[in-house]
Write an enzyme that holds these catalytic residues in place. Structure first.
Site, mmCIF file in Angstrom:
data_model
loop_
_atom_site.group_PDB
_atom_site.id
_atom_site.type_symbol
_atom_site.label_atom_id
_atom_site.label_comp_id
_atom_site.label_asym_id
_atom_site.label_seq_id
_atom_site.Cartn_x
_atom_site.Cartn_y
_atom_site.Cartn_z
ATOM 1 C CE LYS A 166 -2.683 -2.424 -0.866
ATOM 2 N NZ LYS A 166 -2.309 -3.726 -0.931
ATOM 3 C CG HIS A 188 -24.723 16.344 -1.561
ATOM 4 N ND1 HIS A 188 -24.484 15.476 -2.483
ATOM 5 C CD2 HIS A 188 -24.723 17.666 -1.775
ATOM 6 C CE1 HIS A 188 -24.344 16.343 -3.458
ATOM 7 N NE2 HIS A 188 -24.581 17.557 -3.241
#
EC number: 1.8.1.4
Lengths: 420, 558
Positions: B121, B527
């Site tokens: 990673k 959102h």
């Protein structure tokens, strides 16, 4: 000095990985040598000590010459050093097996010459990117000469074969192990002048990098220039007539050039490998267009064959695409001849740099009313345009170019043929 | 000094508490009268009972790990292997009050920390940024100008190494702090509830967990030299970045490495034995992934072939790879590349574990277990008190599956039955963009539907519809949910796009808890976030069943 490729005759020492006096184990890399193709690590086949370096960093030596001396034991290092001092290039060539007693073994081991080219006919090996580009530019991968390691075909080989400028450069290889941060303008090794105060550095965009790369490549081509004055009265009159139908001056000039090239195919050829003429079957006139931030050359394919109106229409489309950066590669790299016009700025003459992969480029200036004298001594004022062509002298000779320009001038001065 | 203790009753053997009663003036209070069943008439003089002493080899660390609850064993739980699986099991065991020891023969952290998840990673983080910075078009679209981005290979390798070291130390310290005994040496099972480690240290444990993990599998015919022909172990050290590397195997390991190498400037050729690249993924996802991760990059591939022989580069020759047709075994081609990475899967590391001492036979190296991770012996019987978790049992070779299995085992040994549902375990591939999945693929779901007689529906959404993805100019992505329209059960979710590996957990949690779509579709998502992609999936699904009035969970079937 090992032979790292079959074509290598001498090599340069890039750097010594081991220093004098260091212990060596069999198989360890000792020195980095630059061949005509790549830098390679050279390993030693013997254990021992690097007693003396005979050829230093940055120096060259012919293949087979001793570049260093390896001593079997520490005691022998002194002896080896003396030997090195007395005979800079020892003639002992082939690595002999380590001698029984105390004399130090000669030259560092050499890997056997890359058997690549001598193996008889080799299968084509192409890298993934090369294969993709070949497919994209419709190049037969089997016909491309490979210049990568072990003779493999690389992306730049395919691009060269397709006659296109390599676009974005691949990520730069990591800097050498020195690990020093990027030098500022005052670096001791580079010789660039220091920056003036308040100077700002703006890195190249990909397009600008490509242009720069092409220009530097062009330095290796031997070019010459021939100029010609062309009377454009008739052309200007024709232009006034066809302008309302959407024809531009560019289209007129491109068609004229195309028709002239049809009669002088050598000017439409190029020299791709330095030893042959590559005649092109199509006449594709690329026209240089300045777009914001750069320069691109959309190509009018078959400029000699298409009629003026069609050519103008195509040109309009190409310019639109160029401005919105939507040109496809074949729309800008398939040119066989380039036309560059700076007349709109009032420039009277200039000479253009030959783009790599082409034989000639025509630089056109403004058409200006000029006083001319005829053979009887009478003065008159005519519109004159100075045309200057730069050509690759490996394939286009003086007479060829002059004849081409003569034809071009004749077509322009009798332009009715253009509307055919 | 003989024990001068006379008893005036003639019962059978006395069970004495295993505590020395040594005091010259033992007061009657020290004696448990009930146990002895008499009242001493005279004072006891010196008395010493024989205490069965055990040689405890290690110094028990301070902390919650106290004396073993069952005194006849050194430890309640001994775990062989201190990788992710062993570590997860150890932590949970201590939390449940078990005296735990963990044996490690190499480095703590095992593959994940040292040769797997962690360094890979780190490298992928570098490659992701490199790719972004070099994507001129991408930068331009933001209005950014970046001059030619470059990298220093050693710096990149150091980032991965340092991270591995840091995580390894964290793991070790977390275990030490909790009082887990870390025993160094190669561990093996000597017999039931008996383990040997190191030269000749023997300990006993009530329960034993084998968590020895796996190593890269190198098929025969392939000569690994660690420099030009490498496995993932070598690749993660990033000792060099070759110009052209062939990757044998196009599963998630090969795919992640292709991402790293192409970002650092190499060209890649995949060699895949099956006919399709990325065989383990949902076919729709792998088609899109191929379009984004392979086609535009400097990658080509050969499918349906085996690499029958690979010779490392030497004497100025490149790495030679001989390819044969996977089915007919006929020679097909020979590749000449600068390096080859073998990513053909991982083989369990179960040699020398002493399994023959308990009559356990491995199957292709894997230790057979049941769904509770209990080891099954050569006669098909369960071996008591012996478990195997992680890559060594081959059920699901993922790090988090290993630790989940470890936790499941600890639950069982502390009295709570637990069966891990592997279908609720998500998986991720950390390419750029990422791929993640949980549950069944579409073909698997349809097959199950045919067999069990229910309908299957698919909900799909593109990342192009997500505001945050568009703001990041990463609209390239797809999320898809396979579900049962009759009762709203989620069968599988697959995501390909930015941060897919993080987004999948909403779905995997829902599947694990048996949450049905109609109950979760009204849950609110912030959102603009990428999670709205998953929200879109839920909202786009058409379920016939109504939402339950009270939050209920239906136990997901295995």
């Amino acid at each position: 000095m090992p032979a790292l490729s079959s074509t290598m005759t001498e090599g340069k020492i890039v750097s010594w990985i081991k220093t004098e006096g260091e212990k060596l184990a069999k198989g360890e890399s000792v020195v980095v040598v630059e061949s005509d193709k790549a830098d390679m690590d050279v390993e030693t086949f013997y254990d021992g000590y690097l007693a003396a370096i005979v050829v230093g960093e940055g120096e060259t030596a012919p293949v087979g010459a001793a570049i260093g001396l390896l001593a079997e034991t520490e005691a022998e290092i002194e002896e080896a050093k003396n030997k090195a001092a007395s005979k800079p290039y020892s003639s002992a060539v082939v690595p002999s097996p380590p001698p029984a007693t105390s004399s130090p073994a000669p030259a560092i081991a050499q890997p056997s010459p890359a058997a690549a080219a001598s193996d008889g006919p080799r299968k084509t090996v192409a890298t993934p990117h090369a294969k993709k580009l070949a497919k994209q530019h419709k190049v037969d991968i089997g016909s491309v000469a490979g210049t990568g390691p072990f003779g493999r075909i690389t992306a730049s080989d395919v691009e060269a074969a397709a006659g296109i400028a390599p676009t974005v450069t691949p990520p730069p290889p990591p800097p050498p192990a020195a690990g020093a941060p990027a030098p500022t303008a005052k670096a001791t090794t580079t010789s660039s002048p220091p920056l003036l105060p308040d100077a700002s550095i703006v890195p190249f965009t990909a397009m600008q990098s490509a242009v720069s790369k092409n220009m530097i490549e062009s330095l290796s081509v031997p070019t010459f220039r021939v100029g010609y004055p062309v009377n454009t009265d008739a052309l200007d009159a024709l232009y006034e007539k066809v302008k309302p139908k959407g024809v531009t001056m560019t289209a007129l000039l491109a068609k004229a050039a195309g028709m002239a090239l049809a009669q002088h195919p050598v000017v439409n050829a190029s020299c791709k490998d330095g030893k042959s003429f590559s005649y092109n079957s199509n006449i594709n006139v690329a026209v240089a267009v300045a777009i914001n931030g750069g320069l691109i050359t959309p190509v009018l394919q078959d400029a000699d064959k298409l009629d003026l109106y069609l050519l103008s229409q195509k040109w309009k489309e190409l310019v639109g695409k160029a401005r919105s950066k939507q040109l496809q590669p074949h729309e800008y790299n398939s040119g066989t001849f380039t036309l560059s016009n700076l007349g709109m700025f009032g420039v009277d003459r200039f000479d253009a740099i030959l783009p790599p992969g082409q034989g000639a480029i025509m630089a056109v200036g403004a058409s200006k009313p000029t006083v001319v004298a005829d053979k009887d001594g009478f003065f008159s004022v005519k519109n004159k345009m100075l045309v200057n062509v730069t050509a690759d002298h490996r394939i286009v000779y003086g007479a060829d170019l002059a004849a081409f320009l003569q034809t071009f001038a004749k077509i322009v001065e009798n332009p009715d043929s253009l509307t055919l | 000094m003989q024990s001068a203790f006379s008893l005036s009753f003639s019962q059978s053997s006395l069970t004495l508490p295993n505590r020395p009663l040594c005091s010259s003036n033992a007061s009657p209070r020290n004696l448990r009268r009930e146990a002895f069943g008499f009242s001493p008439s005279k004072q006891l003089t010196s008395c010493r009972f024989q205490v069965k002493s055990r040689r405890i080899e290690v110094s028990a660390a301070a902390g919650g790990n106290g004396a073993p609850s069952n005194k006849s064993f050194d430890y309640d739980l001994v775990i062989i292997g201190a990788g992710v699986g062993g570590h997860g099991a150890a932590l949970h065991a201590v939390e449940k009050g078990l005296k735990t020891a963990i044996i490690e023969g190499d480095v703590v952290g095992g593959t994940c920390v040292n040769r797997g998840c962690v360094p890979s990673k780190a490298l992928l983080a570098v490659s992701g940024r490199m790719r972004e910075l070099q994507n001129e078009h991408h930068m331009k679209s933001f209005g950014l100008q970046v001059s030619a981005a470059g990298y220093d290979r050693q710096g990149v390798a150091d980032h991965a190494n340092n991270l591995a070291t840091k995580i390894r130390n964290n793991l070790t310290n977390s275990m030490k702090a909790l009082g887990v005994d870390i025993l160094t040496g190669f561990g093996s099972v000597l017999g039931p509830q008996k383990v040997k480690y190191g030269k000749d240290n023997i300990i006993t444990a009530k329960d034993i967990i084998i968590a020895t993990g796996s190593v890269p599998f190198v098929p025969k015919g392939i000569e690994v030299d660690g420099k030009t022909v490498i496995t993932s172990d070598h690749a993660l050290k990033l000792e060099s970045v070759p110009d052209w590397i062939a990757i044998v195997g196009s599963g998630y390991i090969g795919l992640e490495f292709s991402d790293v190498y192409t970002a650092l400037g190499s060209e890649v050729t995949f060699i895949e034995a099956l006919d399709q690249l990325m065989p383990g993924f949902d076919p729709e996802i792998s088609k899109l992934a191929q379009r984004v991760l392979i086609n535009p990059r400097k990658i080509d591939y050969h499918t349906g072939v085996f690499a029958s022989k690979i010779t490392p580069a030497k004497d100025g020759r490149p790495v030679m790879i001989e390819l044969i047709d996977a089915k007919t075994k006929e020679p097909k081609d020979t590749l000449e590349v600068d390096a080859a990475l073998i990513a053909t899967g991982r083989a369990p590391f179960t040699n020398g574990l002493g399994l023959e001492n308990i009559n356990v036979a491995t199957q292709r190296g894997f230790i057979p277990v049941d769904e509770r991770m209990r080891v099954i012996d050569g006669n098909g019987k369960l071996v008591p008190n012996l478990y195997c978790i992680g890559d060594a049992n081959g059920k699901l070779m993922l790090a988090h599956a290993a630790s989940a299995q470890g936790i499941s085992v600890v639950e069982q040994v502390t009295g709570r039955d637990h069966v891990l549902n592997h279908l609720t375990i998500p998986a991720a591939c950390f390419t750029h963009p990422e791929i993640s999945m949980v549950g069944l693929t579409e073909p698997q779901a349809r097959e199950k539907a045919e067999k069990e007689g229910f309908k299957v529906s698919i909900a799909k959404t593109s990342f192009k519809a997500n505001t945050k993805a568009l703001a990041e100019n990463e609209g390239e992505g797809l999320a898809k949910m396979i579900y049962r329209p009759d009762n709203g059960e989620i069968l599988g979710v697959h995501i390909f796009g930015l941060h897919a590996a993080d987004l999948i957990h909403e779905a995997s949690n829902a599947i694990a808890l048996g949450t049905r779509i109609q109950d979760i579709k009204l849950a609110v998502h912030a959102h603009p976030t990428l999670s709205e992609v998953v929200d879109e999936l839920f909202k786009a699904a058409k379920v016939e069943s109504p939402a339950s009035t009270t939050p209920q969970s239906v136990k997901a079937t295995v």
